[in-house]
Design a protein around this motif. Structure first.
Motif, PDB file in Angstrom:
ATOM      1  N   ARG A   1      -3.645   8.895   1.464  1.00 18.30           N
ATOM      2  CA  ARG A   1      -2.738   9.038   2.602  1.00 18.30           C
ATOM      3  C   ARG A   1      -2.834  10.445   3.207  1.00 18.30           C
ATOM      4  O   ARG A   1      -2.811  10.616   4.431  1.00 18.30           O
ATOM      5  CB  ARG A   1      -1.306   8.750   2.145  1.00 18.30           C
TER       6      ARG A   1
ATOM      7  N   ASN B   1      -3.419   6.342  -3.843  1.00 19.87           N
ATOM      8  CA  ASN B   1      -3.128   5.994  -2.452  1.00 19.87           C
ATOM      9  C   ASN B   1      -2.386   7.120  -1.736  1.00 19.87           C
ATOM     10  O   ASN B   1      -2.478   7.258  -0.524  1.00 19.87           O
ATOM     11  CB  ASN B   1      -2.317   4.701  -2.370  1.00 19.87           C
ATOM     12  N   ARG B   2      -1.652   7.928  -2.491  1.00 17.50           N
ATOM     13  CA  ARG B   2      -0.989   9.078  -1.874  1.00 17.50           C
ATOM     14  C   ARG B   2      -2.011  10.162  -1.525  1.00 17.50           C
ATOM     15  O   ARG B   2      -1.881  10.851  -0.507  1.00 17.50           O
ATOM     16  CB  ARG B   2       0.092   9.627  -2.801  1.00 17.50           C
TER      17      ARG B   2
ATOM     18  N   TYR C   1       5.457   5.953   5.863  1.00 17.95           N
ATOM     19  CA  TYR C   1       5.618   7.363   5.487  1.00 17.95           C
ATOM     20  C   TYR C   1       6.469   8.109   6.513  1.00 17.95           C
ATOM     21  O   TYR C   1       7.338   8.908   6.152  1.00 17.95           O
ATOM     22  CB  TYR C   1       4.250   8.034   5.369  1.00 17.95           C
TER      23      TYR C   1
ATOM     24  N   ILE D   1       1.181   1.250   7.588  1.00 22.49           N
ATOM     25  CA  ILE D   1       1.335   2.068   6.385  1.00 22.49           C
ATOM     26  C   ILE D   1       1.793   3.478   6.748  1.00 22.49           C
ATOM     27  O   ILE D   1       2.714   4.033   6.131  1.00 22.49           O
ATOM     28  CB  ILE D   1       0.014   2.125   5.593  1.00 22.49           C
TER      29      ILE D   1
ATOM     30  N   GLY E   1       3.744   5.865  -2.088  1.00 21.62           N
ATOM     31  CA  GLY E   1       2.293   5.985  -2.021  1.00 21.62           C
ATOM     32  C   GLY E   1       1.587   5.908  -3.360  1.00 21.62           C
ATOM     33  O   GLY E   1       0.360   5.843  -3.412  1.00 21.62           O
TER      34      GLY E   1
ATOM     35  N   SER F   1       0.806  -1.216   0.000  1.00 22.86           N
ATOM     36  CA  SER F   1       0.000   0.000   0.000  1.00 22.86           C
ATOM     37  C   SER F   1       0.839   1.267   0.000  1.00 22.86           C
ATOM     38  O   SER F   1       0.294   2.365  -0.134  1.00 22.86           O
ATOM     39  CB  SER F   1      -0.921   0.013   1.231  1.00 22.86           C
ATOM     40  N   SER F   2       2.152   1.136   0.178  1.00 26.55           N
ATOM     41  CA  SER F   2       2.967   2.345   0.270  1.00 26.55           C
ATOM     42  C   SER F   2       4.389   2.169  -0.253  1.00 26.55           C
ATOM     43  O   SER F   2       4.960   3.093  -0.818  1.00 26.55           O
ATOM     44  CB  SER F   2       3.032   2.819   1.732  1.00 26.55           C
TER      45      SER F   2
END
Length: 235
Positions: A135, A131-132, A188, A184, A127, A59-60
């Motif tokens: 996020r 998905n970014r 980051y 996740i 990301g 996912s990242s």
């Protein structure tokens, strides 16, 4: 029906070598832990056909962080699904530092062949594509809730009214799993070391209490009858 027809095509096996030996594409979806992923990739790389493409559903994490583990860094991809069972038919796709153009093209073609929309990331980005964006929503909503500025239900109410979606960010995080969300978000944070990127302690406290979301029966909401499904939620 169509679902049953598709299900009949799925064959479960206990042995990884048996599972991947004839595959053109192997998609890994183990927990969001780089060392675990590298270990699995090494095993897949040793057992998959030489021409097989290796992909991660992370996912990242960019696939470049594990691309050498499988022994074929030119044949790797990020292929990240969202909620396919709920009809969210979009997929992030991104190459690694050495991915060949034809491998990227094959990945895009495969995504289209199963009726999904490829969201192509042209250069490596933590990301990926949507998905970014998701996020950024998680970071801000968790910050506001975790620091006592707002009630999470008000955030979800606002989101549902504004977007006309059936659930808000906190309900979506419950669906993903709060332990997964934590992992996740830590990816980051570990990348930026910016304190603003660190998920709130309140989220960790929930996880420590076993409140993981839908899968545990309780997260931000209580399941199977969460408050956001009630007609009184907007009163």
């Amino acid at each position: 029906n169509q679902w049953e027809a598709c299900a009949r095509k799925v064959r479960q096996v206990q042995d990884l070598g048996e599972a991947v030996k004839e595959a053109d594409l192997v998609l890994e979806a183990v927990p969001e832990n780089l060392e675990i992923k590298k270990k699995v990739w090494k095993e897949i790389g040793a057992k998959a056909a030489p021409g097989a493409i290796l992909a991660t559903n992370s996912s990242s994490m960019p696939v470049s962080r594990m691309e050498t583990a499988g022994g074929r860094p030119e044949q790797v991809l990020n292929i990240h699904f969202y909620f396919p069972m709920q009809g969210v038919n979009m997929v992030d796709i991104m190459g690694g530092s050495r991915t060949r153009p034809d491998v990227m093209e094959k990945g895009i073609a495969w995504i289209k062949s199963i009726g999904f929309v490829p969201l192509t990331v042209k250069k490596e980005l933590l990301g990926f594509c949507f998905n970014r964006v998701w996020r950024a929503i998680k970071r801000e909503t968790l910050y506001m809730w975790g620091n006592g500025f707002v009630d999470f239900m008000d955030v979800d109410r606002a989101w549902m009214i504004f977007t006309r979606m059936k659930e808000g960010p906190f309900a979506l995080m419950d669906k993903v799993g709060l332990d997964v969300i934590w992992d996740i978000e830590m990816v980051y944070y570990n990348d930026s070391k910016d304190p603003k990127d660190h998920p709130p302690q309140a989220l960790k406290d929930m996880i420590d209490r076993g409140e993981l979301g839908v899968k545990s029966g309780k997260g931000f909401y209580t399941y199977p009858n969460p408050a956001f499904l009630s007609p009184d939620f907007f009163k």
